[in-house]
Every structure is written in structure tokens, then in C-alpha cells.
Design a protein around this motif. Structure first.
Motif, short mmCIF file in Angstrom:
data_model
loop_
_atom_site.label_atom_id
_atom_site.label_comp_id
_atom_site.label_asym_id
_atom_site.label_seq_id
_atom_site.Cartn_x
_atom_site.Cartn_y
_atom_site.Cartn_z
N ARG A 49 0.83 -1.20 0.00
CA ARG A 49 0.00 0.00 0.00
C ARG A 49 0.87 1.26 0.00
NH1 ARG A 49 -2.35 -2.07 4.78
NH2 ARG A 49 -1.95 -0.03 5.70
N PRO A 50 0.49 2.28 -0.74
CA PRO A 50 1.27 3.53 -0.74
C PRO A 50 1.43 4.15 0.64
CG PRO A 50 -0.24 3.51 -2.60
CD PRO A 50 -0.59 2.31 -1.74
N ASP A 51 0.39 4.05 1.49
CA ASP A 51 0.50 4.65 2.82
C ASP A 51 1.53 3.92 3.68
OD1 ASP A 51 -1.56 2.50 2.82
OD2 ASP A 51 -1.71 2.96 4.95
N VAL A 52 1.67 2.61 3.47
CA VAL A 52 2.70 1.86 4.20
C VAL A 52 4.08 2.26 3.70
CG1 VAL A 52 3.62 -0.45 4.66
CG2 VAL A 52 1.16 -0.07 4.71
N ALA A 53 4.22 2.47 2.40
CA ALA A 53 5.50 2.92 1.85
C ALA A 53 5.90 4.26 2.46
CB ALA A 53 5.41 3.03 0.33
N ARG A 54 4.94 5.15 2.62
CA ARG A 54 5.24 6.45 3.23
C ARG A 54 5.63 6.30 4.70
NH1 ARG A 54 1.00 7.92 -0.42
NH2 ARG A 54 -0.61 7.56 1.16
N ARG A 70 18.03 5.86 4.26
CA ARG A 70 17.34 6.35 3.07
C ARG A 70 16.45 5.24 2.52
NH1 ARG A 70 22.42 8.31 -0.34
NH2 ARG A 70 23.24 6.38 0.54
N VAL A 71 15.18 5.55 2.32
CA VAL A 71 14.19 4.53 1.93
C VAL A 71 13.60 4.86 0.56
CG1 VAL A 71 12.02 3.39 2.54
CG2 VAL A 71 13.61 4.10 4.34
N LEU A 72 13.52 3.83 -0.27
CA LEU A 72 12.86 3.93 -1.56
C LEU A 72 11.78 2.87 -1.67
CD1 LEU A 72 15.99 4.24 -3.90
CD2 LEU A 72 14.43 6.11 -3.26
N GLY A 83 9.77 5.52 -5.88
CA GLY A 83 9.38 6.67 -5.08
C GLY A 83 10.40 6.92 -3.98
N GLY A 84 10.62 8.18 -3.66
CA GLY A 84 11.57 8.53 -2.60
C GLY A 84 12.38 9.76 -2.98
N GLU A 85 13.35 10.09 -2.14
CA GLU A 85 14.19 11.25 -2.38
C GLU A 85 15.11 11.04 -3.58
OE1 GLU A 85 13.92 14.11 -0.83
OE2 GLU A 85 12.35 13.36 0.51
N VAL A 99 12.68 4.31 -13.46
CA VAL A 99 12.22 5.70 -13.48
C VAL A 99 11.88 6.17 -12.08
CG1 VAL A 99 10.52 7.32 -14.41
CG2 VAL A 99 11.28 5.40 -15.81
N HIS A 100 12.40 7.34 -11.71
CA HIS A 100 12.02 7.98 -10.45
C HIS A 100 10.71 8.72 -10.69
CE1 HIS A 100 12.56 11.28 -7.29
NE2 HIS A 100 12.34 10.15 -6.63
N VAL A 101 9.65 8.31 -10.01
CA VAL A 101 8.31 8.84 -10.31
C VAL A 101 7.79 9.84 -9.29
CG1 VAL A 101 7.65 6.82 -11.67
CG2 VAL A 101 7.21 6.83 -9.21
N GLY A 102 8.58 10.10 -8.22
CA GLY A 102 8.12 11.07 -7.24
C GLY A 102 8.53 10.74 -5.83
N PRO A 103 7.91 11.37 -4.85
CA PRO A 103 8.28 11.16 -3.44
C PRO A 103 7.84 9.81 -2.91
CG PRO A 103 6.36 12.58 -3.59
CD PRO A 103 6.83 12.36 -5.01
N ALA A 104 8.11 9.58 -1.65
CA ALA A 104 7.77 8.30 -1.01
C ALA A 104 6.30 7.95 -1.27
CB ALA A 104 8.03 8.37 0.49
N GLY A 105 6.06 6.71 -1.65
CA GLY A 105 4.72 6.24 -1.94
C GLY A 105 4.34 6.34 -3.40
#
Length: 299
Positions: free
Chosen positions: A100-105, A117-119, A140-142, A161-167
Motif C-alpha cells: 500500500r502507498p501509505d505503508v511505503a510512506r 534512506r528509503v525507496l 518513489g523517494g528522495e 524511473v524515479h516517479v516522485g516522493p515516497a509512496g
């Protein structure tokens, strides 16, 4: 990237070939799996085995998790004897599971507190893509963490591909699973439709693949569907789980996914009939049953 030692946690259908590819790329890979025998292939490929996830993570420059579901990742990373406690500040945690995206965040926040550092970097391409190191990896991540992890990810995928922030990686993966389920369902319907009209389906698939209806799903799944070979490259159980993530995330965002909801319902029904261990292309069986043509199709 200076990271050379990678802990790989989860050596299943996808994880095992991915870990082996990292060994081939020159990384020192330490693997752990709940079923210890699954580490044998990694050791044979030149990697090492660890007796626990936490011990695999000890001293690693990067830890990769490739686990079935959100609770599995939370348990390994944040639970008792958690991996995060064994990781040194500045190291990388790359979760390549589909969760789930919320768990990734939440994992990213926990990592930041620990200086890790988490991706979130889920993958698409199935077992074949994992074996051939041609996965599509949505991250997703920094940005700096992505740059540091790039050599590792490049050893596993052809499209990174880096698609955006965490999640964000998990959100893109949810969209991927939505599309794949919908296309498999439509391919299934098309095959039953063609058979009902007495058309040679092999010939039909060849010409469809060359037109606008062509897709990676048609190329990879139609031949095995025609052969009625449903050995799992990606199991119904897992796609059912992923579609649960999609529908929950869509509901949270207030987004309508009518075709996606139908695909999720059909996948759930197929699973309830006892087909959870088959490949998700077994949606063909569901369409045959709904059409009253069970067991009647031919190549």
C-alpha cells in the motif's frame, strides 16, 4: 554508488532471480528467506545465506525487500528484531514488494528517523522480466537516494524511473496492476469470443498483436492462454491482493474505476473458486464459465 554489499530479503519467484542477477553484476549479496532452502540457489550463484533477515541486514550497504504484502514488509522492517535497527545510518532500504502507498510512506518516515534512506521501488515484468533483468522499476523517494541506488536498480531492470516522493512508486504500481488486470480480462473475452465464432485463435492473435490491440500482455500471455498453461508467473492470489490496494487507494482519493472494480471482482471470484495458485491469465477460465463454454475451447 559505493554500496557493494546487498541484503536481499525474500527469495521467491521474483526475488530469487533478482538476487542472482545482482551477484552476476558484481555485488556481494546476502540472502534470507523464511523457507531456508530457497537460499540454496543464491549460494550456488555465488551469494551468501543469512539465518535471519536482521542478520542479513547487519553491515549491508543496501537492503532489498521483496515480500508478498504490506504486513510482511512491516513485520520484517519494523517488527520485533526489525531490520531497520540493524541498518547503519546512510544505508539504503529499497522495498521492491507491492504494498500500500501509505505503508511505503510510513516506512520512509521510520527510515528518516533512523537515518536510513528509503525507496519504494515495485517492479513489473513478471518472472521472465526478473530472470532477464528487464524489469520495469517505478521508484518513489528522495532524488539523492534514487541516484545512490541507481547502479543496483540498473542491474535488475531495463526501465528504471524515479516517479516522485515516497509512496509514488507504489501508486504507479497500483496503476500498472489496474491496467494489466483489465487487459488480461479483455484478452480472455476476445479469445472466448473468437472461439465461439470458429476463428483460429492463433492466427487471430498474430494479426491483433501487429495492430493497435497489440500489447505486452497480449504478447506474453496469449500463447500460454491458448495452450491452457496457467503455471504461475504471477499468481491470482497476488493480483487479487494488488487489486485490493488499487480499489482502496481509488476510494481514498475519490476516483471512479468502474472497469477496474469489475476486474477486481472477477479476480476475487476466480480466487474464491480455488484458482488462487494459478497464473492471473487464468481469468480465461472465468470468462469460459460465464459464457457456458467451460472446457470447450480449442487452439
Amino acid at each position: 554508488m559505493s554500496a557493494r554489499t546487498i541484503a536481499f530479503i525474500g527469495l521467491g519467484v521474483m526475488g530469487a532471480p533478482m538476487a542472482a542477477n545482482l551477484v552476476r553484476a558484481g555485488f556481494d549479496v546476502v540472502g534470507y528467506n523464511r523457507t531456508a532452502a530457497r537460499t540454496d540457489a543464491l549460494v550456488a550463484a555465488g551469494g551468501r545465506a543469512a539465518p535471519s533477515a536482521a542478520e542479513a541486514a547487519e553491515g549491508a550497504d543496501a537492503v532489498i525487500t521483496m515480500l508478498p504484502d504490506s504486513p510482511d514488509v512491516e513485520s520484517v522492517v519494523l517488527g520485533e528484531g526489525k531490520v531497520l535497527d540493524r541498518m547503519r545510518p546512510g544505508s539504503l532500504l529499497i522495498d521492491m514488494s507491492t504494498i500500500r502507498p501509505d505503508v511505503a510512506r510510513a516506512l520512509a518516515l521510520a527510515g528518516a528517523e533512523a537515518g536510513v534512506r528509503v525507496l519504494d521501488a515495485p517492479v513489473s515484468g513478471g518472472e521472465q522480466g526478473a530472470v532477464e533483468a528487464k524489469l520495469s522499476i517505478m521508484v518513489g523517494g528522495e532524488e539523492d537516494a534514487f541516484d545512490a541506488a541507481r547502479p543496483v536498480l540498473d542491474a535488475l531492470g531495463a526501465t528504471v524511473v524515479h516517479v516522485g516522493p515516497a509512496g509514488a512508486g507504489q501508486t504507479v504500481k497500483a496503476a500498472n496492476q489496474l491496467i494489466v488486470a483489465g487487459v488480461i480480462e479483455l484478452v480472455s473475452e476476445a479469445l472466448v469470443f473468437l472461439d465461439a465464432h470458429g476463428v483460429d485463435r492463433g492466427s487471430a492473435v498474430r494479426v491483433l498483436a501487429g495492430g493497435l490491440a497489440g500489447s505486452a500482455v497480449l504478447d506474453r500471455k496469449a500463447p500460454s492462454m491458448l495452450a491452457r498453461d496457467f503455471d504461475p508467473g504471477f499468481r491470482v492470489d497476488l493480483h487479487h491482493k494488488d487489486l485490493g490496494i488499487v480499489t482502496a487507494a481509488a476510494r481514498e482519493a475519490g476516483v471512479a474505476i468502474p472497469m477496474g472494480a469489475l476486474a477486481a471482482s472477477l479476480m476475487a471470484s476466480l480466487r474464491a473458486q480455488g484458482f488462487g495458485d494459478l497464473d492471473h491469465s487464468a481469468l480465461l477460465l472465468q470468462v469460459e464459465r460465464l459464457s457456458g463454454r467451460e472446457g470447450e475451447t480449442s487452439n
